[in-house]
Write an enzyme that holds these catalytic residues in place. Structure first.
Site, short mmCIF file in Angstrom:
data_model
loop_
_atom_site.label_atom_id
_atom_site.label_comp_id
_atom_site.label_asym_id
_atom_site.label_seq_id
_atom_site.Cartn_x
_atom_site.Cartn_y
_atom_site.Cartn_z
CD GLN A 47 -2.79 -1.14 -0.17
OE1 GLN A 47 -3.42 -0.16 -0.55
NE2 GLN A 47 -2.72 -2.27 -0.88
NE ARG A 105 -14.42 17.51 10.21
CZ ARG A 105 -15.12 16.39 10.01
NH1 ARG A 105 -16.31 16.25 10.60
NH2 ARG A 105 -14.64 15.43 9.25
CE LYS A 204 -23.63 22.12 16.93
NZ LYS A 204 -23.44 21.32 15.72
NE ARG A 206 -21.22 19.51 19.76
CZ ARG A 206 -21.69 18.65 18.87
NH1 ARG A 206 -22.04 17.45 19.26
NH2 ARG A 206 -21.80 18.99 17.60
#
Length: 339
Positions: A47, A105, A204, A206
Site C-alpha cells: 500500500q 476541523r 446547541k 453539548r
C-alpha cells in the site's frame, strides 16, 4: 526555461470525475483540448504510493486536483508524493487544488494536549513543494494564515445563492436561512444577504463531545421554508436533529445546503428518513453510489468555478471576482438560466 503556454492539470485518485469536469470546462474556455497529464498514481502491494508522470512538465504551471477526503491519509500522501514528483521534474509552479481540505476541523487546541493538525498539514504541503493552494470553504478561514504561501479560498455561497433563487423561484418571500450553530452564523448570513432572506440560529449545547444535550431555535421559523446552511455534513446527526427541531417549531419545509458532503457511516440513511425535503451538496468530495442513488440528495457542480479560478490564477487576474453573482452567474448560465 521555456515559456508557460497553457496550465496543466494532474489528478490524484480522490475525485477523478471532478478533475475531468474541470478539464472539460477549461477546454470550453480556452477553445482547445485541456486534459490531465498522463500519469499513474498507484499502490505497491504493501500500500505504499507510487507516482509516475509520463508527460514532460519542465517549466510548466501545474495544478494538482486532489481532495484530502476519506481515506484522508491516503489522499493526503498522494498529494504530497505527486508534488514531490512534479518538483523533481522541474515544474515551474505547483498549485494544489484541494476542493475539500481534510483535517480542517482540527484548527485549534480546544483541549490540553491536542494537536493543531491543520497547521501540520499546511507545513507538509509547503515542505513538499506546493507554491499555492486553491480550496473551497475552509472550515475555519484562519487556516489560510497557517500557510506561508498564497491561499485562495473559494466560497460555495454564490453557487448556493444561484441554486436557491432558481429552485425556490416564486416563493422566496417564505424562505428563511438557518445556521445550525452559533459558529456558522457568518456563513449563513452571507447567503441570507445574497438572496435577501431573514435568518435564524439553532443553538446547541453539548454535555460531552458527540452528544447534544439541548437544542433551541433563535428566531421565528413558523410558516417558513427553512434552508440550513453549513460547510460540512459528516454523520448528519446534528443536521437531522436541527431539521426536526425546525419542523417542531412550525417550519413548513426544511432543506439543507452543505458545501462538503462527507456523509460517513449512517448519514445517507439518516437523511433519507429525516423530515428534510432535500440535501444539496457540492461535488468537492467524490460520492459513493449510495449518495448518488438517494432521492433526497442533490449534487451541484463546482467545476465551472474551479476551472475559472485556475485560469484566473494562470492569467494573473482576480480570483475574488468569482465571489460576485455578476461574475459567477454567466459561468453557471447553462445550469441556472432563467433562475
Amino acid at each position: 526555461m521555456p515559456a508557460m503556454t497553457e496550465p496543466k492539470l494532474i489528478s490524484g485518485n480522490s475525485n477523478r470525475p471532478l478533475a475531468h469536469a474541470i478539464a472539460r470546462r477549461m477546454s470550453m474556455h480556452r477553445g482547445m483540448n485541456v486534459s490531465p497529464v498522463d500519469a499513474r498514481v498507484e499502490r505497491f502491494n504493501d500500500q505504499e504510493i507510487f507516482v509516475e508522470v509520463f508527460d514532460n512538465v519542465r517549466g510548466e504551471d501545474m495544478y494538482i486536483i486532489q481532495s484530502t477526503s476519506n481515506p484522508a491519509n491516503d489522499n493526503l500522501m498522494e498529494l504530497l508524493i505527486m508534488t514531490d514528483a512534479l518538483r523533481r521534474s522541474s515544474a515551474s509552479r505547483i498549485t494544489a487544488v484541494i476542493p475539500y481540505f481534510g483535517y480542517a476541523r482540527q484548527d485549534r487546541r480546544a483541549k490540553a494536549r491536542t494537536p493543531i493538525s491543520a497547521k501540520l498539514v499546511a507545513n507538509l504541503l509547503t515542505e513538499a513543494g506546493v507554491d499555492r493552494v486553491l480550496t473551497l470553504d475552509l472550515h475555519a478561514t484562519q487556516i489560510q494564515g497557517f500557510f506561508d504561501i498564497p491561499v485562495d479560498n473559494l466560497y460555495a455561497a454564490p453557487i448556493f445563492a444561484l441554486d436557491i433563487k432558481h429552485n425556490f423561484k416564486g416563493r422566496m418571500d417564505d424562505v428563511m436561512v438557518v445556521s445550525p450553530d452559533v459558529g456558522g452564523v457568518a456563513r449563513a448570513r452571507e447567503i441570507a444577504q445574497r438572496i435577501g432572506a431573514p435568518m435564524a440560529i439553532v443553538d446547541k449545547r453539548r454535555e460531552k463531545a458527540g452528544e447534544i444535550a439541548e437544542m433551541t431555535v433563535i428566531g421565528e421559523v413558523s410558516g417558513k421554508t427553512c434552508i440550513i446552511v453549513d460547510d460540512i455534513c459528516d454523520t448528519a446527526g446534528t443536521l437531522v436533529k436541527a431539521a426536526q427541531l425546525l419542523v417542531d417549531h412550525g417550519a413548513t419545509e426544511v432543506h439543507a445546503y452543505i458545501t462538503h458532503g462527507v456523509l460517513s457511516g449512517p448519514a445517507v440513511e439518516r437523511v433519507s428518513k429525516s423530515v428534510m425535503k432535500s440535501l444539496v451538496i457540492t461535488d468537492s468530495i467524490g460520492q459513493t453510489e449510495a449518495v448518488r442513488a438517494c432521492d433526497g440528495i442533490r449534487i451541484v457542480p463546482t467545476a465551472p468555478m474551479f476551472a475559472q479560478a485556475i485560469l484566473n490564477i494562470w492569467n494573473g487576474t482576480s480570483v475574488s471576482s468569482l465571489f460576485e453573482l455578476d461574475t459567477l452567474g454567466p459561468i453557471y448560465e447553462g445550469l441556472y438560466s432563467g433562475g
